[in-house]
Structure formats: C-alpha cells, structure tokens
Motif scaffolding. Structure first.
Motif, PDB file in Angstrom:
ATOM      1  N   LYS A 190       0.823  -1.201   0.000  1.00 25.64           N
ATOM      2  CA  LYS A 190       0.000   0.000   0.000  1.00 25.64           C
ATOM      3  C   LYS A 190       0.864   1.260   0.000  1.00 25.64           C
ATOM      4  O   LYS A 190       0.370   2.362  -0.200  1.00 25.64           O
ATOM      5  N   ILE A 191       2.160   1.056   0.282  1.00 25.67           N
ATOM      6  CA  ILE A 191       3.125   2.150   0.201  1.00 25.67           C
ATOM      7  C   ILE A 191       4.260   1.686  -0.703  1.00 25.67           C
ATOM      8  O   ILE A 191       4.895   0.658  -0.438  1.00 25.67           O
ATOM      9  N   LYS A 192       4.486   2.426  -1.801  1.00 23.38           N
ATOM     10  CA  LYS A 192       5.541   2.077  -2.746  1.00 23.38           C
ATOM     11  C   LYS A 192       6.394   3.306  -3.041  1.00 23.38           C
ATOM     12  O   LYS A 192       5.965   4.442  -2.814  1.00 23.38           O
ATOM     13  N   VAL A 193       7.583   3.046  -3.549  1.00 20.01           N
ATOM     14  CA  VAL A 193       8.466   4.129  -4.001  1.00 20.01           C
ATOM     15  C   VAL A 193       8.705   3.933  -5.487  1.00 20.01           C
ATOM     16  O   VAL A 193       9.122   2.850  -5.921  1.00 20.01           O
ATOM     17  N   ASN A 194       8.414   4.970  -6.260  1.00 23.21           N
ATOM     18  CA  ASN A 194       8.537   4.899  -7.727  1.00 23.21           C
ATOM     19  C   ASN A 194       7.727   3.732  -8.299  1.00 23.21           C
ATOM     20  O   ASN A 194       8.167   3.032  -9.213  1.00 23.21           O
ATOM     21  N   LYS A 195       6.558   3.500  -7.649  1.00 22.31           N
ATOM     22  CA  LYS A 195       5.604   2.452  -8.039  1.00 22.31           C
ATOM     23  C   LYS A 195       6.142   1.039  -7.842  1.00 22.31           C
ATOM     24  O   LYS A 195       5.592   0.075  -8.384  1.00 22.31           O
ATOM     25  N   LYS A 196       7.220   0.918  -7.037  1.00 20.52           N
ATOM     26  CA  LYS A 196       7.796  -0.397  -6.766  1.00 20.52           C
ATOM     27  C   LYS A 196       7.759  -0.672  -5.264  1.00 20.52           C
ATOM     28  O   LYS A 196       7.896   0.241  -4.448  1.00 20.52           O
TER      29      LYS A 196
ATOM     30  N   ILE B 193       9.521   9.261  -5.860  1.00 25.49           N
ATOM     31  CA  ILE B 193       8.092   9.548  -5.700  1.00 25.49           C
ATOM     32  C   ILE B 193       7.481   8.456  -4.830  1.00 25.49           C
ATOM     33  O   ILE B 193       7.582   7.261  -5.136  1.00 25.49           O
ATOM     34  N   LEU B 194       6.898   8.896  -3.741  1.00 25.20           N
ATOM     35  CA  LEU B 194       6.287   7.985  -2.778  1.00 25.20           C
ATOM     36  C   LEU B 194       4.791   7.887  -3.094  1.00 25.20           C
ATOM     37  O   LEU B 194       4.102   8.903  -3.194  1.00 25.20           O
ATOM     38  N   TYR B 195       4.303   6.650  -3.283  1.00 25.63           N
ATOM     39  CA  TYR B 195       2.892   6.429  -3.582  1.00 25.63           C
ATOM     40  C   TYR B 195       2.230   5.788  -2.369  1.00 25.63           C
ATOM     41  O   TYR B 195       2.660   4.730  -1.900  1.00 25.63           O
ATOM     42  N   LEU B 196       1.174   6.424  -1.862  1.00 27.63           N
ATOM     43  CA  LEU B 196       0.415   5.900  -0.742  1.00 27.63           C
ATOM     44  C   LEU B 196      -0.972   5.512  -1.262  1.00 27.63           C
ATOM     45  O   LEU B 196      -1.814   6.382  -1.525  1.00 27.63           O
ATOM     46  N   TYR B 197      -1.186   4.189  -1.446  1.00 25.60           N
ATOM     47  CA  TYR B 197      -2.454   3.690  -1.979  1.00 25.60           C
ATOM     48  C   TYR B 197      -3.439   3.501  -0.825  1.00 25.60           C
ATOM     49  O   TYR B 197      -3.877   2.391  -0.506  1.00 25.60           O
ATOM     50  N   ILE B 198      -3.741   4.638  -0.208  1.00 27.47           N
ATOM     51  CA  ILE B 198      -4.591   4.650   0.991  1.00 27.47           C
ATOM     52  C   ILE B 198      -5.530   5.852   0.862  1.00 27.47           C
ATOM     53  O   ILE B 198      -5.121   6.922   0.404  1.00 27.47           O
ATOM     54  N   TYR B 199      -6.784   5.673   1.252  1.00 29.77           N
ATOM     55  CA  TYR B 199      -7.731   6.772   1.171  1.00 29.77           C
ATOM     56  C   TYR B 199      -7.257   7.966   2.004  1.00 29.77           C
ATOM     57  O   TYR B 199      -6.719   7.789   3.113  1.00 29.77           O
ATOM     58  N   ASP B 200      -7.496   9.174   1.477  1.00 30.97           N
ATOM     59  CA  ASP B 200      -7.086  10.381   2.197  1.00 30.97           C
ATOM     60  C   ASP B 200      -7.702  10.463   3.586  1.00 30.97           C
ATOM     61  O   ASP B 200      -7.058  10.917   4.539  1.00 30.97           O
TER      62      ASP B 200
END
Length: 313
Positions: A39-45, A58-65
């Motif tokens: 649910k937390i990735k860096v550069n989509k990895k 780029i940090l991606y947080l796939y979690i609702y705001d």
C-alpha cells in the motif's frame, strides 16, 4: 491515493523514518503492514522499510485520504512574538544576533513563538523558503546554543544538509566571546579543566567531568575589571562562566557563578558571543572563510569604559 515527491531535505533517510514524521500519529505496526501489503511504494515499486530515499523519488500511498488524515498531526505555523536582528543570512544559514532574556528553544508551552527557533521558522515560512507540508521530515534548527541571558550570535541551519555538516564540523567554526570580569587579567590564560553538570543544571569543576578547554585573552584591564576575549575550544554547558569563576575572575553580573552582593545593578552576566569565524575548508561552501560579528561588541566596550570611568572618578 496520495503522491509525495521527495525533496532534498527529506532525502538520505529510510522510508520508515520518513513515514514516522509524515504520519506522525501512526504506530509502526500499521506502517510496516502497509509497506508489506504494497500500500506504500516508491517509484511504483515495492521497497523495504529500510530503503534509503533519494531526492526525486516519488512515494505512492495507496490509501484513502480520510484514512491518512487520521494519522497526521497538523502543525500549523504561527506568528513569532519576538523580533531578532539578523547578522548574516544566505540560502544555507540564518545567523541571528540575540539579546538577553531571549530563549534559543522553547522550554515550555508558554515560550512558543518567543524563541529563536520559532522566529527563524516563521520568517522562512513568510519568505516561502520553508513549506512544512512539503518538507515533512525536516525542520530548520539551531547549530549552537547560548544561555538565555547571554547576548550574541546563534547559527540557524535552513536545510538538512547544512545542519548535518555544521553539526559534524563544529571544530571548523571558531567561536569568540567578549566578557567583563572581576579583577585584573593582564596575560593570556589557557584553562583546561573537567566539568560536570548536576541535577539542578549547576556545573562544577570535578576530576571525573568532561574535558574542556578555554583561551582567555585580555583586551583592556585595571585592578577592578578586565575586558577579555574568550575562545571556546570545546562546547560544555556554562563552560565560560564556570571556568572564569574557577580562576577567581567571575563574569560581571553572573548570579549563578559570580560574586554575591556586588554589582546588583547587573542582573545578568555581561557575556557576548561576538564573533564567528568559519574555516576555509568547511563543507558548507557559502560560509568558507567568513567572519561574522555581533552588534553587541560595541555595547560591551562602552560598558567597560563606563565602569573604568566610575572607578577612576
């Protein structure tokens, strides 16, 4: 989903350390779970919790705001309640020239907005040099400390790299003070002793303490008072005040280590951090070879001349 670009002040730290600061209410167990479940990735990895972030990641947080906001403490900026002279400033540092009775850091809640750290941050925010929501794991900080009632120069680091470098290279920053002391000092004195702080923040000279080294150079003197330049070669708590008192020359107005029932008109120690000299090979290139002086240098010279006039008058 939330996307965060890592800036220079947030780089060179592990992912979990960054998350501890960004989601500052979230327990580690939850953060590790989100990393493990991608649910937390860096550069989509997918990366491990100890992955060291780099500028531009780029940090991606796939979690609702709504879920993320539950774990963020909102640190709103506030207006500083004090005004401080700035002796020198560039993109790396803000060197402030503080007066007596001004705190470097807040000691309790009543000090918020009334100390140098808050002043520096407030000014940087107003100048758009520091945006807390974009630099969630870095906060501008102080490099050197002064007692509440010591006047003079305090270095504030504006970015993480400068803060780390200056903290690691204290030996490349020469710190000079001016003090008016009781008695006659007519020769250079090198003081080497061991200092230890007790539970009441009182410092004593003891053989089991931390080693300290101080150089005293006389500038003006008579039988009653001396104006001296003090160079710190170590940075112990109350080092100058204790060392001068220990050799029989306490600082004028020093209520803790000074002479009782004398010079009561001076409520605080007459001690000024008046000069900073940066080495020509210090890592922060914008500071190499620079010498910064305090406006209070003139004040203490004038005070000494007035004291001498009173004695001779």
């Amino acid at each position: 989903m939330r996307k965060i670009t890592i800036e220079s002040n947030d780089s060179q730290q592990t992912l979990i350390k960054f998350l501890n600061k960004y989601l500052n209410k979230a327990p580690n167990s939850l953060l590790y779970k989100w990393i493990r479940k991608k649910k937390i990735k860096v550069n989509k990895k997918r990366v491990e919790s100890n992955y060291k972030l780099k500028e531009g990641d780029i940090l991606y947080l796939y979690i609702y705001d709504e879920e993320l906001e539950k774990w963020i403490v909102d640190n709103k900026p506030f207006k500083s309640l004090i005004d401080v002279d700035i002796a020198f400033e560039n993109s790396d540092v803000m060197i402030m020239d503080k007066d007596q009775n001004t705190l470097v850091h807040a000691a309790d809640k009543s000090d918020y907005g009334k100390n140098l750290v808050d002043f520096m941050i407030d000014l940087m925010i107003s100048n758009e040099e520091y945006i807390p929501r974009l630099e969630t794991s870095f906060r501008p900080a102080i490099v050197n400390r002064l007692d509440r009632n010591t006047r003079g120069l305090v270095i504030g680091a504006k970015n993480r790299e400068t803060l780390l470098n200056l903290n690691q290279e204290q030996d490349k920053i020469s710190k000079f003070y001016l003090a008016i002391v009781h008695g006659k000092i007519d020769r250079k004195i090198e003081i080497q002793n061991e200092l230890e702080k007790d539970d009441n923040n009182q410092v004593h000279v003891v053989k089991s303490g931390k080693k300290s080294k101080t150089i005293i150079r006389p500038l003006k003197y008579n039988d009653e008072y001396s104006l001296v330049e003090v160079e710190l070669l170590t940075g112990r708590t109350h080092q100058i005040r204790v060392s001068l008192s220990d050799i029989g020359h306490p600082i004028l107005g020093d209520r803790r280590y000074g002479i009782e029932d004398r010079d009561k008109r001076y409520k605080d120690q007459q001690l000024i951090a008046y000069k900073l000299q940066f080495s020509k090979n210090i890592s922060v290139s914008s500071l190499r070879g620079k010498v910064i002086k305090s406006k209070y240098e003139k004040y203490i010279y004038n005070l000494y001349e007035n004291l001498v006039g009173e004695v001779n008058g």
